[in-house]
Design an enzyme around this catalytic site. Structure first.
Site, short mmCIF file in Angstrom:
data_model
loop_
_atom_site.label_atom_id
_atom_site.label_comp_id
_atom_site.label_asym_id
_atom_site.label_seq_id
_atom_site.Cartn_x
_atom_site.Cartn_y
_atom_site.Cartn_z
CE1 TYR A 138 16.00 -16.40 19.07
CE2 TYR A 138 16.18 -14.75 17.31
CZ TYR A 138 16.18 -15.09 18.66
OH TYR A 138 16.37 -14.10 19.59
CE LYS A 158 1.55 7.66 -0.92
NZ LYS A 158 0.26 7.65 -1.62
CG MET A 214 14.12 -7.05 16.61
SD MET A 214 13.74 -6.81 18.35
CE MET A 214 12.45 -8.01 18.62
NE ARG A 226 -7.20 5.38 -0.96
CZ ARG A 226 -5.89 5.43 -1.24
NH1 ARG A 226 -5.11 4.42 -0.95
NH2 ARG A 226 -5.38 6.47 -1.84
C1 PLP Z 1 0.53 7.57 -3.03
C2 PLP Z 1 -0.27 8.32 -4.01
C3 PLP Z 1 0.24 8.67 -5.26
C4 PLP Z 1 1.59 8.19 -5.77
O1 PLP Z 1 1.46 6.88 -6.28
P1 PLP Z 1 2.69 6.17 -7.03
O2 PLP Z 1 2.12 4.93 -7.57
O3 PLP Z 1 3.72 5.94 -5.98
O4 PLP Z 1 3.15 7.14 -8.05
C5 PLP Z 1 -0.52 9.49 -6.07
N1 PLP Z 1 -1.75 9.90 -5.67
C6 PLP Z 1 -2.28 9.56 -4.48
C7 PLP Z 1 -3.63 10.04 -4.12
C8 PLP Z 1 -1.57 8.74 -3.63
O5 PLP Z 1 -2.12 8.39 -2.45
#
Ligand code: PLP
Length: 383
Positions: A276, A45, A324, A147
């Site tokens: 800046y 992700k 930037m 969550r």
């Molecule tokens: C992002 C995520 C992981 C991976 O977590 P890491 O700490 O990067 O290994 C695993 N399970 C879920 C549900 C996640 O959202």
């Protein structure tokens, strides 16, 4: 569905070197901690934690990886054409309000979806009724993450509902740890107990074709009891512990090094302010190198006057505000700096002064945020 495939902007001068061997050896080392049949889910992700999702999937698609986990269906769509031997798991729970064509897209492609609501199953049942498609669902059990999981009692009912629906298959049961990266694992083990109780009470631990999974990177490394049928590793695969570990049982090698060229050189006399806000004033005649990268590329503004970079083997200071898309380094003490020479901005060594841990410390954040900020327009160069 409209799929956006515009030519993306890539900046050839901003270079993220991606080391395939480091990635593959991290996967290998993580797998060595698990029983041999444990499946490995590579979490890709957030543009593979800033490394480039297409590049990372391309390296891992022929490796010993069983699943790719993405946050959203949009990432699944993006990588689907590259993935042949693995399955894709979408982590964001399927919502009853999802666009209707998402359901059939997931079902047709065999993507696995996390689910934590009854309404979502009703919705899937309506969308797929009369078709021969079967959607693979993983029930997300709330054990303490607080969550998007569903309470254990309700999860049991959700499992029954999935079992009854002809168009859904219980492909997995999962939970997620809130504190596995902390030194005190009391809470994480409480979560594990809750999860184990749920599995035992509902006789789910040994169901054929249902993958039980709980461990993120930290739990994969520190809680062997949490491995179950599959581990989901993100940050460790990219070479980092969730937080630096003194006695890590396996070696993890950083996968990315970020570099950019010196774009210009400038002599600034003593007593002049730079950039800046005039946050830095030269105390001597100073040679400044301009680096064409800034906070819009993922290099945080708060690094101003604090962070270091490497020019060859020389450590140099970032001076003045980070703009930037430009910043300044003081190269006065280095003899022969040339325009075009590469500056190491994020190093691929754990203890480097411009490594990810050092930068995360400076920014008062975790290494995940430093990595994921590296912009998608940075050119990924695969080694
Ligand atoms: C992002 C995520 C992981 C991976 O977590 P890491 O700490 O990067 O290994 C695993 N399970 C879920 C549900 C996640 O959202």
């Amino acid at each position: 569905m409209k799929i956006y495939r515009q030519q993306p902007l890539i900046r050839p001068d901003l270079q993220a070197h991606i080391y395939s061997e480091a990635l593959l050896s991290n996967v290998h080392n993580l797998k060595s901690l698990c029983p041999p049949r444990t499946k490995f889910c590579a979490v890709v992700k957030a543009n593979a934690y800033g490394h480039g999702i297409a590049e990372i999937v391309n390296i891992l698609k022929t490796a010993d990886v069983d699943f790719f986990a993405v946050a959203s269906i949009y990432e699944a769509i993006h990588i689907a054409h590259m993935v042949k031997n693995q399955s894709i798991l979408i982590l964001e729970p399927l919502a009853p309000g999802a666009p209707p064509d998402h359901i059939s897209l997931c079902a047709k492609n065999g993507w696995h979806c996390v689910i934590s609501s009854f309404e979502a199953v009703d919705f899937i049942a309506r969308m797929l009724s009369g078709s021969k498609h079967i959607l693979n669902l993983h029930v997300n059990v709330e054990t303490g993450m607080g969550r998007c999981g569903l309470d254990p009692a309700e999860s049991a009912a959700l499992v029954a509902k999935i079992d009854q629906c002809p168009n859904t298959h219980l492909a997995g049961i999962c939970t997620h740890f809130a504190t596995a990266d902390e030194t005190d694992l009391t809470y994480a083990y409480q979560q594990l107990n809750t999860f184990n109780d749920f599995l035992a009470k509902n006789d789910l631990a040994n169901r054929e074709d249902t993958i039980i999974h709980a461990a993120n990177s930290a739990a994969t490394i520190k809680m062997p009891e949490s491995h179950f049928d599959m581990v989901r590793c993100g940050i460790s695969m990219y070479g980092y512990s969730s937080r630096p570990m003194a006695d890590a049982p396996i070696a993890l090698a950083p996968v990315m090094k970020l570099q950019a060229p010196v774009a210009g050189l400038k002599q600034i006399p003593a007593g002049h302010s730079v950039s800046y806000g005039r946050s830095f004033t030269t105390s001597r005649d100073t040679t400044v190198a301009i680096v064409p990268l800034g906070y819009a590329d993922g290099y945080w503004r708060c690094f101003a006057n604090k962070a270091k970079m490497l020019l060859g083997s020389h450590l140099v200071n970032v001076i003045g505000r980070v703009s930037m898309d430009q910043l300044l380094i003081d190269v006065t003490d280095i003899g022969d700096v040339a325009v075009g020479q590469m500056v190491t901005i994020i190093d691929n060594h754990h203890d480097s002064p411009c490594g990810v841990y050092a930068l995360a410390d400076l920014a008062d954040t975790i290494c995940y945020e430093i990595l994921t900020c590296v912009h998608a327009h940075v050119n990924r160069i695969i080694h």
